[in-house]
Design an enzyme around this catalytic site. Structure first.
Site, PDB file in Angstrom:
ATOM      1  N   HIS A  76       0.804  -1.172  -0.355  1.00  0.00           N
ATOM      2  CA  HIS A  76      -0.031   0.444  -0.315  1.00  0.00           C
ATOM      3  C   HIS A  76       1.031   0.985  -0.098  1.00  0.00           C
ATOM      4  CE1 HIS A  76      -2.616  -2.668   2.171  1.00  0.00           C
ATOM      5  NE2 HIS A  76      -3.268  -2.862   0.478  1.00  0.00           N
ATOM      6  N   HIS A 263     -10.029  -2.669  -3.588  1.00  0.00           N
ATOM      7  CA  HIS A 263      -8.657  -2.975  -2.901  1.00  0.00           C
ATOM      8  C   HIS A 263      -7.724  -3.781  -4.132  1.00  0.00           C
ATOM      9  CE1 HIS A 263      -5.835  -3.260   0.740  1.00  0.00           C
ATOM     10  NE2 HIS A 263      -5.315  -4.422  -0.125  1.00  0.00           N
ATOM     11  N   ASP A 267      -3.045  -3.433  -4.146  1.00  0.00           N
ATOM     12  CA  ASP A 267      -2.045  -4.792  -4.332  1.00  0.00           C
ATOM     13  C   ASP A 267      -1.670  -4.490  -5.626  1.00  0.00           C
ATOM     14  OD1 ASP A 267      -3.186  -4.132  -1.841  1.00  0.00           O
ATOM     15  OD2 ASP A 267      -4.069  -6.591  -2.412  1.00  0.00           O
ATOM     16  N   HIS A 290      -0.482 -11.257  -4.806  1.00  0.00           N
ATOM     17  CA  HIS A 290       1.698 -11.023  -4.610  1.00  0.00           C
ATOM     18  C   HIS A 290       2.103 -12.038  -5.140  1.00  0.00           C
ATOM     19  CE1 HIS A 290      -0.217  -7.817  -2.527  1.00  0.00           C
ATOM     20  NE2 HIS A 290      -0.900  -8.566  -1.586  1.00  0.00           N
TER      21      HIS A 290
END
Ligand code: ZN
Length: 312
Positions: A76, A263, A267, A290
């Site tokens: 973030h 969101h 990321d 990720h």
């Protein structure tokens, strides 16, 4: 290259450790975002670069070595640095994890814009060929025990985790992220969201309005499991969207119905900034993670024919 106008401080607590943490962010004359763990040997330099991303299994992005100097949950912060155009800074941090603040990018953004930025535009990394990575490739290097642990967790949640991340050349339009989430939980279901960052004020304003506030999410029924495995100790209803046990509602108020996928865009932007510049491409993230975001950068940079770097 651009940096902050002055040094400043951000404090809070880590979402996984739950412990208080203080960051001092300083302007720098050298390229790159570099962390120093001031609670450890200060000489350890921890660059926030894709090749230094270690583990992504805690549902976050960690740089450095897990058994020694490392910093967790940088995504973030990294997204916010890219959005304000800072690619050069020193971050002194007194713990293993950045502060989670409100669980989104908003508080970082607000602070960064207040402090101010000086310098040139970001390095542009222009994608010239299609690059795709799948979750099967991402799992190859994961230890069997970790695979097993997350297989159980996903099985409990009834989740199918097969996904992919793709980068496509896009005629210099900037970084256009299109993310899709598919979850069995009714409140999430299938959601898609697209956002383009092209270094203009307009694209930053759109981010502040439509993306920056989006928080991460977790299911109340998973919390015990996560906490037992050293995760989510600092998670609460202020920094995480909490899904009820049935998955058809949330315990706290949503900002948008599709806040979950918004969101994911934060990321993805944060992970892409571990490239050291702005990735100029259409990024398609289908049930991304990720791990996939990191793998797609490693694949991109593995062959110089895949990209071209333009510096201003
Ligand atoms: Zn996140």
């Amino acid at each position: 290259m651009a940096t902050f106008k002055k040094k400043f401080e951000i404090s809070g607590h880590g979402i996984h450790s739950g412990k208080p943490v203080r960051m001092v962010i300083k302007p720098s004359s050298k390229p790159g975002i570099v962390f120093y763990r001031v609670d450890m040997n200060k000489k350890f330099k921890i660059p926030a670069i894709y090749s230094n991303v270690g583990e992504t299994k805690m549902r976050n992005t960690t740089i450095g070595k897990m058994d020694s100097e490392h910093v967790q949950t940088i995504e973030h912060l990294m997204a916010s640095l890219m959005l304000v155009g800072v690619d050069s800074a020193v971050v002194e941090i007194d713990g293993p994890e950045t502060p989670i603040l409100d669980g989104s990018a908003y508080e970082f953004m607000k602070k960064f814009l207040e402090v101010g930025v000086e310098g040139n535009k970001l390095k542009r990394i222009i994608v010239k060929k299609e690059i795709i990575v799948t979750s099967d490739e991402a799992k190859k290097n994961v230890h069997w025990f970790e695979k097993f642990k997350f297989w159980i967790l996903n099985k409990l949640a009834g989740r199918d985790t097969r996904g992919f991340v793709k980068l496509l050349p896009n005629d210099g339009r900037g970084l256009n992220v299109s993310a899709t989430l598919v979850y069995p939980e009714k409140i999430i279901g299938s959601q898609s969201f697209s956002y383009t960052f092209n270094e203009t004020k307009k694209s930053r304003d759109v981010f502040m309005r439509d993306v920056a506030h989006a928080r991460t999410f977790g299911k109340i029924s998973e919390w015990d499991f996560l906490k037992k495995h050293g995760m989510a100790h600092g998670a609460n209803e202020h920094n995480v969207i909490v899904l009820n046990a049935k998955g058809d509602g949330t315990l706290n108020q949503l900002y948008w119905k599709d806040e979950f996928v918004r969101h994911k865009v934060i990321d993805a932007l944060g992970d892409m900034f571990t490239s050291g510049g702005i990735i100029v491409a259409d990024m398609i993230s289908w049930k991304g993670s990720h791990a996939l975001n990191n793998l797609v950068l490693r694949k991109l940079f593995s062959d110089p024919n895949n990209y071209e770097i333009v510096e201003k």
